[in-house]
Design an enzyme around this catalytic site. Structure first.
Site, short mmCIF file in Angstrom:
data_model
loop_
_atom_site.label_atom_id
_atom_site.label_comp_id
_atom_site.label_asym_id
_atom_site.label_seq_id
_atom_site.Cartn_x
_atom_site.Cartn_y
_atom_site.Cartn_z
N HIS A 38 0.82 -1.21 0.00
CA HIS A 38 0.00 0.00 0.00
C HIS A 38 0.86 1.27 0.00
CE1 HIS A 38 -3.97 -1.84 0.22
NE2 HIS A 38 -3.42 -2.76 0.99
N THR A 39 2.00 1.16 -0.65
CA THR A 39 2.86 2.33 -0.81
C THR A 39 2.87 2.82 -2.25
OG1 THR A 39 4.64 0.73 -1.02
CG2 THR A 39 4.49 1.88 1.08
N GLY A 125 -7.78 -13.78 -7.53
CA GLY A 125 -8.26 -13.15 -6.30
C GLY A 125 -7.45 -13.50 -5.07
N ALA A 126 -6.19 -13.89 -5.25
CA ALA A 126 -5.38 -14.33 -4.11
C ALA A 126 -4.29 -13.33 -3.76
CB ALA A 126 -4.75 -15.69 -4.42
N SER A 130 -3.22 -11.72 -10.63
CA SER A 130 -3.69 -12.40 -11.85
C SER A 130 -4.20 -11.35 -12.85
CB SER A 130 -4.78 -13.41 -11.53
OG SER A 130 -5.85 -12.79 -10.84
N ASP A 175 2.00 -3.83 -9.84
CA ASP A 175 1.77 -5.16 -10.40
C ASP A 175 2.10 -5.22 -11.89
OD1 ASP A 175 0.78 -5.38 -7.87
OD2 ASP A 175 -1.33 -5.42 -8.46
C1 GLA Z 1 -3.04 -4.32 -5.11
C2 GLA Z 1 -2.82 -3.22 -6.14
C3 GLA Z 1 -1.38 -2.70 -6.08
C4 GLA Z 1 -0.98 -2.35 -4.65
C5 GLA Z 1 -1.32 -3.47 -3.68
C6 GLA Z 1 -1.08 -3.09 -2.24
O1 GLA Z 1 -2.27 -5.45 -5.45
O2 GLA Z 1 -3.08 -3.71 -7.44
O3 GLA Z 1 -1.24 -1.61 -6.95
O4 GLA Z 1 -1.56 -1.14 -4.26
O5 GLA Z 1 -2.68 -3.87 -3.81
O6 GLA Z 1 0.26 -2.90 -2.00
#
Ligand code: GLA
Length: 390
Positions: A38-39, A125-126, A130, A175
């Site tokens: 969450h950064t 969803g894990a 994905s 991601d």
């Molecule tokens: C999800 C989001 C990412 C990131 C994470 C938390 O995976 O797709 O962009 O914010 O949550 O770190």
């Protein structure tokens, strides 16, 4: 994906599309984030690695006609014209190809229709991305079919835009970026503001990355995600009024927060405290990895989980249980929840010689405690997306 799985998929492609002429395959991996949670949407630091679970798109370009895709995961066709792309609410997975094609065209790229078969073995969803793997594999397929050579950074940003604007999840850049830029046997330290990144070797003769899937997915997920993001933006605005020069929580140091945090309400302060401390931890974790200090790295993972649990409040009973079960086992150096939270997976750094035993023990212990059989993976770090001739 192993050779046999690919061979079966190619066979299915031939059955569905009547031939293998011009067939190519785009692949893009899922990821596990070692630290920095969450950064990303706060302009901060993350440290993911790509994992040996991926999405593959077997495709060929066609001269005219609609885009035609078969999803082997959902057992469904999707068909759409590149000239008039709309959402298809009855088939949520179709938002990915449609969204990706739309943002590429809006960015000025001329696409060609493709026909293809899509299959992924990234658990859905894990918390292992994905969705990003799907977006990136599709984007690579569309670009290759049209003979386009986009820069990898632009490609990542366009895939993120597809997820933000078309799929409707306000995610950060982590991601998609790692699914494209990852390298074998390395973790990737990414500055989510500048997109500068550094590859950090993971010494697999010393440690393994074990990931445990709680198999739960709490519905709260996406609304809470967007709510957390909004809080962080609010915290940055308020602190900017106090000190100036703050665009995102990335610009807030622990000292600034200690001095001006009282300007924030109690909950917003907790959220900000997580982000500010997590950024700091991620930089320290990179330093630890560079000198192969895995104990220090593990401690930072443990602290990350506590911060996500107490301050960011995105953990859940099952994730906390998995982390507790892991911490009781010898050879486990660090444990934390991974991804957005409210279910999905935990990640553990484990001494190599204990990894098999830890993986087996975690499976049995979680099953015994909950009655639910978890999936436990030992991932290796793989390289990012590619397109190959089949
Ligand atoms: C999800 C989001 C990412 C990131 C994470 C938390 O995976 O797709 O962009 O914010 O949550 O770190």
């Amino acid at each position: 994906m192993d050779y046999e799985a690919v061979k079966t998929l190619v066979g299915k492609y031939e059955e569905s599309f009547g031939g293998l002429e011009g067939l190519r395959c785009a692949r893009a991996p899922g990821r596990v984030n070692l630290i920095g949670e969450h950064t990303d949407y706060n302009g901060g630091f993350v440290m993911p690695m790509a994992v040996d679970r991926e999405v593959r798109v077997f495709f060929r370009a066609t001269e005219r006609g609609p885009v035609r895709l078969w999803s082997e995961n959902y057992g469904e066709w999707d068909e759409f014209d590149l000239g008039s792309i709309e959402r298809n609410g009855r088939q949520p997975w179709s938002s990915y190809p449609r969204g990706v094609a739309l943002v590429l065209q809006e960015a000025g790229y001329k696409l060609q229709p493709i026909e293809g078969l899509v299959y992924g073995d990234v658990p859905i969803g894990a918390g292992l991305s994905s969705s990003a793997a799907l977006e990136v594999a599709l984007a690579r397929a569309f670009c290759a079919a049209a003979g386009l050579e986009l820069g990898s950074r632009e490609l990542a940003l366009l895939c993120q835009r597809a997820e933000n604007w078309f799929v409707g999840v306000n995610c950060g850049i982590m991601d998609q970026f790692v699914s494209i830029h990852a390298q074998r046997e390395h973790a990737l330290l990414l500055d989510c503001r500048s997109l500068e990144h550094e590859l950090l070797p993971l010494d697999t003769s010393a440690v393994r990355v074990v990931v445990c899937n709680t198999m739960v997915h709490h519905e709260l997920g996406s609304s809470a995600y967007n709510e957390r993001r909004a809080r962080c933006e609010e915290a940055a605005r308020t602190l900017n009024e106090q000190v100036g020069g703050i665009c995102q929580l990335r610009d807030v140091t622990p000292e600034i927060l200690a001095e001006h945090g009282r300007a924030l309400d109690k909950v917003t302060l907790k959220r900000a405290r997580h982000v500010v401390s997590e950024n700091h931890r991620t930089i320290k974790a990179a330093e630890a990895l560079k000198v192969r200090d895995y104990e220090a790295f593990g401690r930072l993972m443990d602290e990350s989980h506590e911060s996500l649990r107490r301050d960011y409040e995105v953990s859940c009973v099952e994730l906390d249980l998995m982390v507790r079960l892991a911490r009781q086992r010898s050879g486990v150096l660090g444990s934390r929840m991974v991804g957005a939270g409210f279910g999905g997976c935990t990640v553990h750094l484990v001494r190599r010689d204990r990894a098999d035993r830890v993986a087996e023990g975690m499976h049995a212990a979680y099953l015994k405690a909950t009655g639910t059989e978890p999936e436990v993976y030992q991932f290796v770090a793989v390289s990012g997306a590619t397109v190959e001739r089949c």
